[in-house]
Motif scaffolding. Structure first.
Motif, mmCIF file in Angstrom:
data_model
loop_
_atom_site.group_PDB
_atom_site.id
_atom_site.type_symbol
_atom_site.label_atom_id
_atom_site.label_comp_id
_atom_site.label_asym_id
_atom_site.label_seq_id
_atom_site.Cartn_x
_atom_site.Cartn_y
_atom_site.Cartn_z
ATOM 1 N N VAL A 107 -17.927 69.855 56.497
ATOM 2 C CA VAL A 107 -18.287 68.585 55.866
ATOM 3 C C VAL A 107 -17.110 67.621 55.971
ATOM 4 O O VAL A 107 -15.985 67.971 55.632
ATOM 5 C CB VAL A 107 -18.651 68.803 54.387
ATOM 6 N N PRO A 108 -17.328 66.385 56.435
ATOM 7 C CA PRO A 108 -16.224 65.425 56.505
ATOM 8 C C PRO A 108 -15.572 65.215 55.143
ATOM 9 O O PRO A 108 -16.255 65.134 54.124
ATOM 10 C CB PRO A 108 -16.906 64.148 57.005
ATOM 11 N N ALA A 109 -14.262 65.110 55.118
ATOM 12 C CA ALA A 109 -13.522 65.032 53.859
ATOM 13 C C ALA A 109 -13.738 63.722 53.130
ATOM 14 O O ALA A 109 -13.386 63.609 51.957
ATOM 15 C CB ALA A 109 -12.038 65.248 54.122
ATOM 16 N N TRP A 110 -14.296 62.697 53.807
ATOM 17 C CA TRP A 110 -14.527 61.441 53.098
ATOM 18 C C TRP A 110 -15.897 61.416 52.421
ATOM 19 O O TRP A 110 -16.255 60.452 51.767
ATOM 20 C CB TRP A 110 -14.383 60.245 54.048
ATOM 21 N N ARG A 111 -16.654 62.502 52.542
ATOM 22 C CA ARG A 111 -17.937 62.600 51.841
ATOM 23 C C ARG A 111 -17.719 63.190 50.450
ATOM 24 O O ARG A 111 -16.802 63.970 50.214
ATOM 25 C CB ARG A 111 -18.898 63.494 52.627
ATOM 26 N N THR A 112 -18.569 62.830 49.530
ATOM 27 C CA THR A 112 -18.482 63.369 48.166
ATOM 28 C C THR A 112 -18.591 64.884 48.194
ATOM 29 O O THR A 112 -19.467 65.407 48.868
ATOM 30 C CB THR A 112 -19.602 62.766 47.303
ATOM 31 N N PRO A 113 -17.751 65.639 47.453
ATOM 32 C CA PRO A 113 -16.731 65.147 46.519
ATOM 33 C C PRO A 113 -15.459 64.672 47.202
ATOM 34 O O PRO A 113 -14.634 64.013 46.584
ATOM 35 C CB PRO A 113 -16.443 66.362 45.645
ATOM 36 N N GLY A 114 -15.258 64.992 48.474
ATOM 37 C CA GLY A 114 -14.116 64.482 49.222
ATOM 38 C C GLY A 114 -12.807 65.141 48.846
ATOM 39 O O GLY A 114 -12.621 65.662 47.747
ATOM 40 N N THR A 115 -11.875 65.140 49.790
ATOM 41 C CA THR A 115 -10.539 65.675 49.550
ATOM 42 C C THR A 115 -9.514 64.753 50.203
ATOM 43 O O THR A 115 -9.788 64.122 51.219
ATOM 44 C CB THR A 115 -10.379 67.085 50.151
ATOM 45 N N THR A 116 -8.351 64.681 49.608
ATOM 46 C CA THR A 116 -7.270 63.866 50.141
ATOM 47 C C THR A 116 -6.358 64.748 50.978
ATOM 48 O O THR A 116 -5.949 65.820 50.528
ATOM 49 C CB THR A 116 -6.459 63.228 48.999
ATOM 50 N N PRO A 117 -6.028 64.354 52.201
ATOM 51 C CA PRO A 117 -5.147 65.180 53.027
ATOM 52 C C PRO A 117 -3.771 65.314 52.388
ATOM 53 O O PRO A 117 -3.341 64.459 51.605
ATOM 54 C CB PRO A 117 -5.087 64.418 54.352
ATOM 55 N N SER A 118 -3.073 66.385 52.729
ATOM 56 C CA SER A 118 -1.757 66.619 52.128
ATOM 57 C C SER A 118 -0.737 65.590 52.592
ATOM 58 O O SER A 118 0.211 65.280 51.870
ATOM 59 C CB SER A 118 -1.266 68.030 52.472
ATOM 60 N N HIS A 119 -0.906 65.026 53.795
ATOM 61 C CA HIS A 119 -0.005 63.994 54.295
ATOM 62 C C HIS A 119 -0.749 62.662 54.309
ATOM 63 O O HIS A 119 -1.588 62.420 55.180
ATOM 64 C CB HIS A 119 0.487 64.324 55.710
ATOM 65 N N THR A 120 -0.444 61.808 53.349
ATOM 66 C CA THR A 120 -1.101 60.495 53.269
ATOM 67 C C THR A 120 -0.274 59.398 53.918
ATOM 68 O O THR A 120 -0.672 58.232 53.903
ATOM 69 C CB THR A 120 -1.364 60.125 51.807
ATOM 70 N N LEU A 121 0.899 59.747 54.482
ATOM 71 C CA LEU A 121 1.705 58.821 55.273
ATOM 72 C C LEU A 121 2.082 57.556 54.504
ATOM 73 O O LEU A 121 2.198 56.474 55.080
ATOM 74 C CB LEU A 121 0.965 58.442 56.558
ATOM 75 N N ALA A 122 2.266 57.685 53.200
ATOM 76 C CA ALA A 122 2.659 56.571 52.337
ATOM 77 C C ALA A 122 1.618 55.453 52.317
ATOM 78 O O ALA A 122 1.934 54.311 51.991
ATOM 79 C CB ALA A 122 4.018 56.013 52.761
ATOM 80 N N LEU A 123 0.372 55.780 52.639
ATOM 81 C CA LEU A 123 -0.704 54.790 52.679
ATOM 82 C C LEU A 123 -1.630 54.967 51.485
ATOM 83 O O LEU A 123 -2.098 56.076 51.207
ATOM 84 C CB LEU A 123 -1.510 54.930 53.965
ATOM 85 N N GLU A 124 -1.894 53.881 50.791
ATOM 86 C CA GLU A 124 -2.841 53.893 49.675
ATOM 87 C C GLU A 124 -4.216 53.525 50.214
ATOM 88 O O GLU A 124 -4.584 52.359 50.300
ATOM 89 C CB GLU A 124 -2.396 52.909 48.591
#
Length: 257
Positions: A163-180
């Motif tokens: 399941v794509p991570a941007w679908r509900t419930p979704g998950t945030t990757p461990s490396h967000t590269l300082a991007l909000e």
């Protein structure tokens, strides 16, 4: 962005209308916040270089030059020319990039479609869909945009269950590269290359522009984030979670309706 034109001597040269079309293709990428860049037109050749008076060369400046290259190549193809692009290995070289119309070639329907959907700030020209970005359209954008050793890597891609991570419930990757960014709502792709040099940064910019157009063809808008990648540590971390790819990130693209 400054532009100059030189008198043509070649027996077959761009018409005034073609030159106007090339310069018009660059307008969406110009603005007060854009890195200073000089654009010159000579016969059937466009030359681009960063303005040395603007200070030290930055990574986002090189990516911006690449985006200009992508816009010029797109305009040339739509007007029936085959472009040949040469990128210098030293950022201080003038010109940094040379794009030549090598020969006539018929514009394909896709060439014309890409020209029609080119980004125009605030004019609402790009098609829009109410539905969120689905996996098939995201994969299509990634496959259609890669070029010259640069590719798109899905940073918040499928989880272990597919399941794509941007679908509900979704998950945030461990490396967000300082991007909000809305990691659990919209797909985010990184433009990557195997090496981290001047040419790679420019080529990454070409892919950024290609991806923006390919996304618009599929009814998606693209938010481009480059400034964070001026930090070499951020560029090196872009593929930290990748299982098979290694290399460096140059920009992040958020796709959304």
């Amino acid at each position: 962005m400054s532009t100059t034109r030189a008198a043509a001597t070649a027996p077959e040269r761009w018409t005034p209308a073609e030159i106007a079309g090339l310069l018009q293709a660059l307008e969406p990428l110009a603005g007060p916040d854009a890195p200073a860049c000089a654009v010159s037109v000579h016969d059937r050749r466009v030359e681009l270089a960063l303005d040395p008076a603007a200070g030290p060369v930055t990574h986002h400046g090189l990516v911006h030059v690449g985006r200009l290259v992508g816009a010029v190549e797109n305009a040339l193809r739509s007007s029936g020319w085959a472009p040949r692009t040469v990128v210098a290995g030293d950022a201080r070289t003038r010109p940094l990039v040379t794009i030549t119309g090598t020969r006539r070639r018929p514009a394909t329907p896709m060439d014309l479609a890409r020209r029609r959907v080119e980004r125009r700030p605030g004019d609402g020209a790009s098609p829009r869909y109410a539905a969120p970005a689905d996996m098939s359209r995201v994969v299509d954008v990634a496959h259609a945009s890669g070029s010259r050793g640069a590719w798109l890597h899905l940073l918040n891609g499928p989880t272990r269950d597919g399941v794509p991570a941007w679908r509900t419930p979704g998950t945030t990757p461990s490396h967000t590269l300082a991007l909000e960014l809305p990691w659990s709502r919209d797909p985010v792709l990184a433009v990557c290359t195997h090496d981290d040099g001047v040419r790679e940064s420019v080529v990454a910019g070409v892919v950024v522009e290609r991806a923006t157009i390919e996304a618009a063809l599929r009814g998606l808008r693209t938010d481009v984030h480059v400034a964070a990648f001026d930090d070499p540590a951020v560029r090196a971390a872009a593929l930290a979670d990748a299982e098979h790819d290694t290399g460096f990130g140059h920009a992040a693209l958020r796709l959304h309706p």
